[in-house]
Design a protein around this motif. Structure first.
Motif, PDB file in Angstrom:
ATOM      1  N   VAL A   1       0.666  -1.385   0.227  1.00 33.59           N
ATOM      2  CA  VAL A   1      -0.081   0.196   0.361  1.00 33.59           C
ATOM      3  C   VAL A   1       0.976   0.922   0.031  1.00 33.59           C
ATOM      4  CG1 VAL A   1      -2.018   0.978   1.261  1.00 33.59           C
ATOM      5  CG2 VAL A   1      -1.753  -1.525   0.925  1.00 33.59           C
ATOM      6  N   ALA A   2       1.810   1.240   1.247  1.00 29.87           N
ATOM      7  CA  ALA A   2       2.323   2.221   1.309  1.00 29.87           C
ATOM      8  C   ALA A   2       3.862   2.848  -0.305  1.00 29.87           C
ATOM      9  CB  ALA A   2       3.619   2.190   1.765  1.00 29.87           C
ATOM     10  N   ASP A   3       4.015   2.079  -1.224  1.00 26.81           N
ATOM     11  CA  ASP A   3       4.565   2.556  -2.660  1.00 26.81           C
ATOM     12  C   ASP A   3       3.612   2.860  -3.388  1.00 26.81           C
ATOM     13  OD1 ASP A   3       7.089   0.741  -1.593  1.00 26.81           O
ATOM     14  OD2 ASP A   3       5.788  -1.022  -2.455  1.00 26.81           O
ATOM     15  N   ARG A   4       2.050   2.734  -3.080  1.00 19.00           N
ATOM     16  CA  ARG A   4       1.444   3.362  -3.871  1.00 19.00           C
ATOM     17  C   ARG A   4       0.798   5.143  -2.870  1.00 19.00           C
ATOM     18  NH1 ARG A   4      -0.959  -1.222  -3.661  1.00 19.00           N
ATOM     19  NH2 ARG A   4      -2.847  -0.920  -2.480  1.00 19.00           N
ATOM     20  N   VAL A   5       0.868   4.542  -1.806  1.00 22.86           N
ATOM     21  CA  VAL A   5       0.715   6.251  -1.637  1.00 22.86           C
ATOM     22  C   VAL A   5       1.412   7.540  -0.842  1.00 22.86           C
ATOM     23  CG1 VAL A   5      -1.842   4.784  -0.851  1.00 22.86           C
ATOM     24  CG2 VAL A   5      -0.191   5.082   0.477  1.00 22.86           C
ATOM     25  N   VAL A   6       2.239   6.857  -0.118  1.00 27.11           N
ATOM     26  CA  VAL A   6       2.828   8.125   0.143  1.00 27.11           C
ATOM     27  C   VAL A   6       4.328   8.053  -0.762  1.00 27.11           C
ATOM     28  CG1 VAL A   6       5.041   7.321   2.283  1.00 27.11           C
ATOM     29  CG2 VAL A   6       3.258   5.855   2.007  1.00 27.11           C
ATOM     30  N   ALA A   7       3.704   9.484   0.237  1.00 26.38           N
ATOM     31  CA  ALA A   7       5.052  10.848  -1.133  1.00 26.38           C
ATOM     32  C   ALA A   7       6.537  10.925  -0.365  1.00 26.38           C
ATOM     33  CB  ALA A   7       4.120  11.799  -1.606  1.00 26.38           C
ATOM     34  N   SER A   8       6.533  11.126   0.735  1.00 24.71           N
ATOM     35  CA  SER A   8       7.785  10.605   1.587  1.00 24.71           C
ATOM     36  C   SER A   8       7.491  10.003   3.073  1.00 24.71           C
ATOM     37  CB  SER A   8       8.073  12.694   1.376  1.00 24.71           C
ATOM     38  OG  SER A   8       6.967  13.083   2.248  1.00 24.71           O
ATOM     39  N   GLN A   9       8.458   9.864   3.222  1.00 25.18           N
ATOM     40  CA  GLN A   9       8.481   9.573   4.397  1.00 25.18           C
ATOM     41  C   GLN A   9       9.903  10.092   5.623  1.00 25.18           C
ATOM     42  OE1 GLN A   9       7.703   5.020   5.620  1.00 25.18           O
ATOM     43  NE2 GLN A   9       8.516   5.186   6.670  1.00 25.18           N
ATOM     44  N   HIS A  10       9.312   9.937   6.583  1.00 26.93           N
ATOM     45  CA  HIS A  10      11.406  10.389   7.965  1.00 26.93           C
ATOM     46  C   HIS A  10      10.884   9.696   8.977  1.00 26.93           C
ATOM     47  CE1 HIS A  10      14.761  12.027   8.983  1.00 26.93           C
ATOM     48  NE2 HIS A  10      14.185  12.266  10.403  1.00 26.93           N
ATOM     49  N   ASN A  11      12.250   9.067   9.287  1.00 22.28           N
ATOM     50  CA  ASN A  11      11.899   7.693  10.628  1.00 22.28           C
ATOM     51  C   ASN A  11      12.725   8.038  11.062  1.00 22.28           C
ATOM     52  OD1 ASN A  11      10.499   6.241   8.734  1.00 22.28           O
ATOM     53  ND2 ASN A  11      11.075   4.073   8.645  1.00 22.28           N
ATOM     54  N   THR A  12      12.052   8.275  12.351  1.00 19.32           N
ATOM     55  CA  THR A  12      13.386   8.764  13.682  1.00 19.32           C
ATOM     56  C   THR A  12      13.247   7.450  14.514  1.00 19.32           C
ATOM     57  OG1 THR A  12      12.876  11.473  13.536  1.00 19.32           O
ATOM     58  CG2 THR A  12      13.895  10.341  15.484  1.00 19.32           C
ATOM     59  N   PRO A  13      14.528   6.307  14.852  1.00 24.85           N
ATOM     60  CA  PRO A  13      14.563   5.255  15.811  1.00 24.85           C
ATOM     61  C   PRO A  13      15.231   5.868  17.802  1.00 24.85           C
ATOM     62  CG  PRO A  13      16.792   5.586  14.526  1.00 24.85           C
ATOM     63  CD  PRO A  13      15.453   6.658  13.079  1.00 24.85           C
ATOM     64  N   GLY A  14      15.036   5.939  18.248  1.00 30.68           N
ATOM     65  CA  GLY A  14      14.774   6.445  19.882  1.00 30.68           C
ATOM     66  C   GLY A  14      14.592   5.161  20.611  1.00 30.68           C
ATOM     67  N   THR A  15      15.478   5.163  21.969  1.00 29.55           N
ATOM     68  CA  THR A  15      14.961   4.704  23.099  1.00 29.55           C
ATOM     69  C   THR A  15      14.090   5.140  23.997  1.00 29.55           C
ATOM     70  OG1 THR A  15      16.916   3.799  22.581  1.00 29.55           O
ATOM     71  CG2 THR A  15      15.938   3.625  25.133  1.00 29.55           C
TER      72      THR A  15
END
Length: 103
Positions: free
Chosen positions: A78-92
Motif C-alpha cells: 500500500v505504501a508504495d502506492r500512497v506515500v509521497a515522503s517518509q522520515h523515520n526517527t528511531p530512539g529509546t
C-alpha cells in the motif's frame, strides 16, 4: 525500549487508502506481535495528507521482527502506492506518562 517516530506525507487523494492500510498494519502489529507495545497513528492538523506514527517495541529485535511480519509486507505494498515522503526517527524510550483512554 525501542521507539520510532515516523512522519509521512501521502499523495493527494490517497488518504482513505493510506488510513485503511495503516490501520490494518497497526492493529495487527499490536495484536500479533508480542514485542510491539504501542502503535499510534496521528493526523497533522491543517494538512489532511500528513501523518505522524509513534511505535514502541520491547527492543530493536522486536522492531526487526515487525518488519518481517506478513501485515507489514501488506502495508508496504500500500505504501508504495500512497506515500509521497517518509522520515523515520528511531530512539529509546526515556520516560513515559499517560492518562489516556483508548480511542
Amino acid at each position: 525500549m525501542f521507539s520510532l517516530v515516523v512522519q509521512l506525507e501521502v499523495r493527494p487523494g490517497s488518504r482513505e487508502e493510506f488510513l485503511a492500510g495503516m490501520t490494518a498494519n497497526a492493529q495487527a502489529s499490536v495484536r500479533d506481535e508480542p514485542g510491539c507495545l504501542r502503535f499510534d497513528v496521528c493526523s497533522v492538523e491543517g494538512d489532511e495528507n500528513r501523518f505522524v506514527l509513534y511505535e514502541l517495541y520491547a527492543d530493536a529485535d522486536a522492531f526487526a521482527a515487525h518488519k518481517q511480519a506478513p501485515h507489514f509486507h501488506a502495508w508496504r505494498e500500500v505504501a508504495d502506492r500512497v506515500v509521497a515522503s517518509q522520515h523515520n526517527t528511531p530512539g529509546t524510550l526515556v520516560a513515559t506518562n499517560s492518562a489516556e483512554v483508548a480511542a
